[in-house]
Write a protein that holds these residues in place. Structure first.
Motif, PDB file in Angstrom:
ATOM      1  N   ALA A   1      65.321  21.322  20.859  1.00 58.29           N
ATOM      2  CA  ALA A   1      65.648  20.395  19.755  1.00 58.29           C
ATOM      3  C   ALA A   1      66.357  19.159  20.296  1.00 58.29           C
ATOM      4  CB  ALA A   1      66.535  21.112  18.725  1.00 58.29           C
ATOM      5  N   ALA A   2      67.245  19.353  21.299  1.00 57.97           N
ATOM      6  CA  ALA A   2      67.950  18.213  21.905  1.00 57.97           C
ATOM      7  C   ALA A   2      66.954  17.280  22.586  1.00 57.97           C
ATOM      8  CB  ALA A   2      68.981  18.725  22.905  1.00 57.97           C
ATOM      9  N   ALA A   3      65.997  17.862  23.315  1.00 54.71           N
ATOM     10  CA  ALA A   3      64.993  17.053  24.018  1.00 54.71           C
ATOM     11  C   ALA A   3      64.111  16.306  23.012  1.00 54.71           C
ATOM     12  CB  ALA A   3      64.143  17.962  24.902  1.00 54.71           C
ATOM     13  N   ALA A   4      63.734  16.973  21.904  1.00 57.68           N
ATOM     14  CA  ALA A   4      62.884  16.328  20.887  1.00 57.68           C
ATOM     15  C   ALA A   4      63.647  15.186  20.211  1.00 57.68           C
ATOM     16  CB  ALA A   4      62.436  17.366  19.863  1.00 57.68           C
ATOM     17  N   TRP A   5      64.938  15.427  19.884  1.00 57.22           N
ATOM     18  CA  TRP A   5      65.772  14.383  19.263  1.00 57.22           C
ATOM     19  C   TRP A   5      65.888  13.186  20.201  1.00 57.22           C
ATOM     20  CZ3 TRP A   5      71.743  15.088  18.044  1.00 57.22           C
ATOM     21  CH2 TRP A   5      72.165  14.020  17.245  1.00 57.22           C
TER      22      TRP A   5
ATOM     23  N   ALA B   1      73.063  20.780  16.433  1.00 59.19           N
ATOM     24  CA  ALA B   1      74.480  21.034  16.123  1.00 59.19           C
ATOM     25  C   ALA B   1      74.720  22.513  15.815  1.00 59.19           C
ATOM     26  CB  ALA B   1      74.914  20.164  14.947  1.00 59.19           C
ATOM     27  N   VAL B   2      73.850  23.122  15.009  1.00 55.14           N
ATOM     28  CA  VAL B   2      74.046  24.539  14.652  1.00 55.14           C
ATOM     29  C   VAL B   2      73.892  25.442  15.884  1.00 55.14           C
ATOM     30  CG1 VAL B   2      73.069  26.468  13.335  1.00 55.14           C
ATOM     31  CG2 VAL B   2      73.373  24.223  12.239  1.00 55.14           C
ATOM     32  N   THR B   3      72.826  25.237  16.677  1.00 53.14           N
ATOM     33  CA  THR B   3      72.643  26.094  17.856  1.00 53.14           C
ATOM     34  C   THR B   3      73.735  25.824  18.892  1.00 53.14           C
ATOM     35  OG1 THR B   3      71.090  24.442  18.740  1.00 53.14           O
ATOM     36  CG2 THR B   3      70.144  26.368  17.623  1.00 53.14           C
ATOM     37  N   GLY B   4      74.172  24.567  19.017  1.00 51.14           N
ATOM     38  CA  GLY B   4      75.266  24.254  19.930  1.00 51.14           C
ATOM     39  C   GLY B   4      76.539  24.977  19.524  1.00 51.14           C
ATOM     40  N   GLY B   5      76.797  24.999  18.195  1.00 49.66           N
ATOM     41  CA  GLY B   5      77.963  25.708  17.689  1.00 49.66           C
ATOM     42  C   GLY B   5      77.901  27.206  17.992  1.00 49.66           C
ATOM     43  N   VAL B   6      76.708  27.787  17.848  1.00 49.64           N
ATOM     44  CA  VAL B   6      76.533  29.217  18.134  1.00 49.64           C
ATOM     45  C   VAL B   6      76.777  29.490  19.622  1.00 49.64           C
ATOM     46  CG1 VAL B   6      74.834  31.098  18.205  1.00 49.64           C
ATOM     47  CG2 VAL B   6      74.936  29.578  16.216  1.00 49.64           C
ATOM     48  N   LEU B   7      76.213  28.627  20.484  1.00 52.87           N
ATOM     49  CA  LEU B   7      76.425  28.781  21.933  1.00 52.87           C
ATOM     50  C   LEU B   7      77.911  28.679  22.262  1.00 52.87           C
ATOM     51  CD1 LEU B   7      73.560  26.459  23.284  1.00 52.87           C
ATOM     52  CD2 LEU B   7      73.551  28.957  23.233  1.00 52.87           C
TER      53      LEU B   7
ATOM     54  N   MET C   1      77.001  38.536  21.139  1.00 52.90           N
ATOM     55  CA  MET C   1      75.595  38.231  20.860  1.00 52.90           C
ATOM     56  C   MET C   1      74.753  38.813  21.994  1.00 52.90           C
ATOM     57  SD  MET C   1      73.621  34.516  20.497  1.00 52.90           S
ATOM     58  CE  MET C   1      75.144  33.690  20.362  1.00 52.90           C
ATOM     59  N   PRO C   2      73.684  39.582  21.679  1.00 51.08           N
ATOM     60  CA  PRO C   2      72.850  40.145  22.757  1.00 51.08           C
ATOM     61  C   PRO C   2      72.298  39.021  23.638  1.00 51.08           C
ATOM     62  CG  PRO C   2      72.113  40.890  20.575  1.00 51.08           C
ATOM     63  CD  PRO C   2      73.172  39.871  20.346  1.00 51.08           C
ATOM     64  N   SER C   3      72.200  39.261  24.937  1.00 52.42           N
ATOM     65  CA  SER C   3      71.822  38.187  25.876  1.00 52.42           C
ATOM     66  C   SER C   3      70.427  37.631  25.577  1.00 52.42           C
ATOM     67  CB  SER C   3      71.873  38.709  27.310  1.00 52.42           C
ATOM     68  OG  SER C   3      70.922  39.752  27.424  1.00 52.42           O
ATOM     69  N   ASP C   4      69.510  38.475  25.110  1.00 54.12           N
ATOM     70  CA  ASP C   4      68.168  37.915  24.850  1.00 54.12           C
ATOM     71  C   ASP C   4      68.200  36.970  23.641  1.00 54.12           C
ATOM     72  OD1 ASP C   4      66.869  41.148  23.653  1.00 54.12           O
ATOM     73  OD2 ASP C   4      68.691  39.974  23.179  1.00 54.12           O
ATOM     74  N   LEU C   5      69.053  37.268  22.673  1.00 54.05           N
ATOM     75  CA  LEU C   5      69.191  36.343  21.529  1.00 54.05           C
ATOM     76  C   LEU C   5      69.859  35.054  22.005  1.00 54.05           C
ATOM     77  CD1 LEU C   5      68.943  35.719  18.537  1.00 54.05           C
ATOM     78  CD2 LEU C   5      71.144  36.900  18.148  1.00 54.05           C
ATOM     79  N   TYR C   6      70.830  35.188  22.916  1.00 57.61           N
ATOM     80  CA  TYR C   6      71.512  34.013  23.451  1.00 57.61           C
ATOM     81  C   TYR C   6      70.504  33.078  24.113  1.00 57.61           C
ATOM     82  CZ  TYR C   6      74.611  30.982  26.034  1.00 57.61           C
ATOM     83  OH  TYR C   6      75.237  29.866  26.520  1.00 57.61           O
ATOM     84  N   ILE C   7      69.600  33.659  24.884  1.00 59.35           N
ATOM     85  CA  ILE C   7      68.587  32.862  25.593  1.00 59.35           C
ATOM     86  C   ILE C   7      67.711  32.110  24.577  1.00 59.35           C
ATOM     87  CG2 ILE C   7      66.552  33.007  27.085  1.00 59.35           C
ATOM     88  CD1 ILE C   7      68.369  34.377  28.880  1.00 59.35           C
ATOM     89  N   VAL C   8      67.332  32.802  23.504  1.00 62.27           N
ATOM     90  CA  VAL C   8      66.497  32.158  22.465  1.00 62.27           C
ATOM     91  C   VAL C   8      67.261  30.990  21.828  1.00 62.27           C
ATOM     92  CG1 VAL C   8      65.406  32.492  20.204  1.00 62.27           C
ATOM     93  CG2 VAL C   8      65.187  34.261  21.978  1.00 62.27           C
ATOM     94  N   VAL C   9      68.535  31.220  21.476  1.00 64.95           N
ATOM     95  CA  VAL C   9      69.338  30.154  20.845  1.00 64.95           C
ATOM     96  C   VAL C   9      69.486  28.977  21.819  1.00 64.95           C
ATOM     97  CG1 VAL C   9      71.635  29.548  19.938  1.00 64.95           C
ATOM     98  CG2 VAL C   9      70.612  31.765  19.381  1.00 64.95           C
ATOM     99  N   ARG C  10      69.686  29.293  23.081  1.00 70.38           N
ATOM    100  CA  ARG C  10      69.847  28.214  24.070  1.00 70.38           C
ATOM    101  C   ARG C  10      68.558  27.421  24.220  1.00 70.38           C
ATOM    102  NH1 ARG C  10      71.693  28.888  30.245  1.00 70.38           N
ATOM    103  NH2 ARG C  10      71.715  26.694  30.790  1.00 70.38           N
ATOM    104  N   TRP C  11      67.420  28.123  24.229  1.00 70.44           N
ATOM    105  CA  TRP C  11      66.139  27.408  24.325  1.00 70.44           C
ATOM    106  C   TRP C  11      65.915  26.515  23.101  1.00 70.44           C
ATOM    107  CZ3 TRP C  11      63.362  25.922  28.085  1.00 70.44           C
ATOM    108  CH2 TRP C  11      63.338  26.655  29.283  1.00 70.44           C
ATOM    109  N   VAL C  12      66.214  27.028  21.927  1.00 65.00           N
ATOM    110  CA  VAL C  12      66.052  26.210  20.708  1.00 65.00           C
ATOM    111  C   VAL C  12      66.961  24.985  20.798  1.00 65.00           C
ATOM    112  CG1 VAL C  12      66.390  26.167  18.198  1.00 65.00           C
ATOM    113  CG2 VAL C  12      65.360  28.183  19.285  1.00 65.00           C
ATOM    114  N   HIS C  13      68.200  25.184  21.328  1.00 69.41           N
ATOM    115  CA  HIS C  13      69.143  24.068  21.472  1.00 69.41           C
ATOM    116  C   HIS C  13      68.577  22.995  22.398  1.00 69.41           C
ATOM    117  CE1 HIS C  13      73.043  22.114  21.539  1.00 69.41           C
ATOM    118  NE2 HIS C  13      73.002  22.078  22.854  1.00 69.41           N
ATOM    119  N   VAL C  14      68.122  23.412  23.574  1.00 67.10           N
ATOM    120  CA  VAL C  14      67.611  22.440  24.558  1.00 67.10           C
ATOM    121  C   VAL C  14      66.328  21.779  24.062  1.00 67.10           C
ATOM    122  CG1 VAL C  14      66.745  22.185  26.913  1.00 67.10           C
ATOM    123  CG2 VAL C  14      68.718  23.648  26.478  1.00 67.10           C
TER     124      VAL C  14
END
Ligand code: HEM
Length: 162
Positions: free
Chosen positions: A16-20, A66-72, A1-14
């Motif tokens: 969404a986790a913070a909002a939950w 869960a989905v972004t965590g799985g991707v990470l 996975m390209p690193s810039d996409l990884y960063i986006v997925v990680r940000w969405v994960h954190v």
């Protein structure tokens, strides 16, 4: 996975986790105490007006986590989860991720079924059922808050160390 996409997925994960986490905190410290302050028809109207929306938001946030965590996780392990046992990062992500997955599955399968069973959203809900809803809503989110706090700390230690 390209690193810039990884960063986006990680940000969405954190995010969404913070909002939950924030949503479960509001349920425990604002919505449930407010519900306890209502009685009779007022309590039923509050349950029916607020909690179907609460469940929907929790579904969106927990599903996204869960989905972004799985991707990470797949990015780091290529699907070979044995790698997680080799270092501190892996062991903390394994425990945190397993708890996160269990909590997400509980939400999707148990919690929404519980909500339907006890009649959240049903305008003809009996007063006994309203009291039963109140009782269960005082217990389940408290447990969820404890588990989410544990996961948050485990994931932060995994990434940042102690
Ligand atoms: C559902 C299963 C989950 C999986 C598979 C998972 C997976 C991961 C992975 C692999 C990372 C590390 C990313 C990296 O090192 O670049 C991570 C970071 C993180 N996760 Fe999860 N996660 C899950 C659930 C959760 C939950 C439920 C929460 C909190 C409510 C959470 C909060 C975090 C946080 C805050 C970080 C970032 C830590 C930091 O940057 O300091 N995760 N997650």
């Amino acid at each position: 996975m390209p690193s810039d996409l990884y960063i986006v997925v990680r940000w969405v994960h954190v995010l969404a986790a913070a909002a939950w986490y924030g949503e479960v905190a509001v349920i425990n410290f604002i919505l449930i105490p407010t519900l306890s302050g209502h009685s009779g028809a007022e309590r039923k109207d509050f349950v029916n007006a607020v909690f179907p929306r609460v469940f929907r938001m929790a579904s969106i946030l927990s599903g996204t986590v869960a989905v972004t965590g799985g991707v990470l996780l797949y990015h780091h392990t290529g699907g070979d989860l044995r790698i997680l046992l080799e270092n501190l990062w892996g062991r903390f992500i394994l425990v945190g991720g397993a708890l996160g997955l269990l909590l997400t599955l509980f939400h999707f399968f148990m919690e929404s079924r519980l909500a339907r069973k006890i009649g959240v959203g049903d305008p003809d809900l009996s007063q006994e059922a309203v009291e039963d809803v109140h009782l269960k809503l005082r217990l389940v989110p408290r447990l969820g808050f404890g588990v989410l706090t544990t996961i948050f700390v485990l994931m932060m230690i995994a990434v940042r160390g102690v």
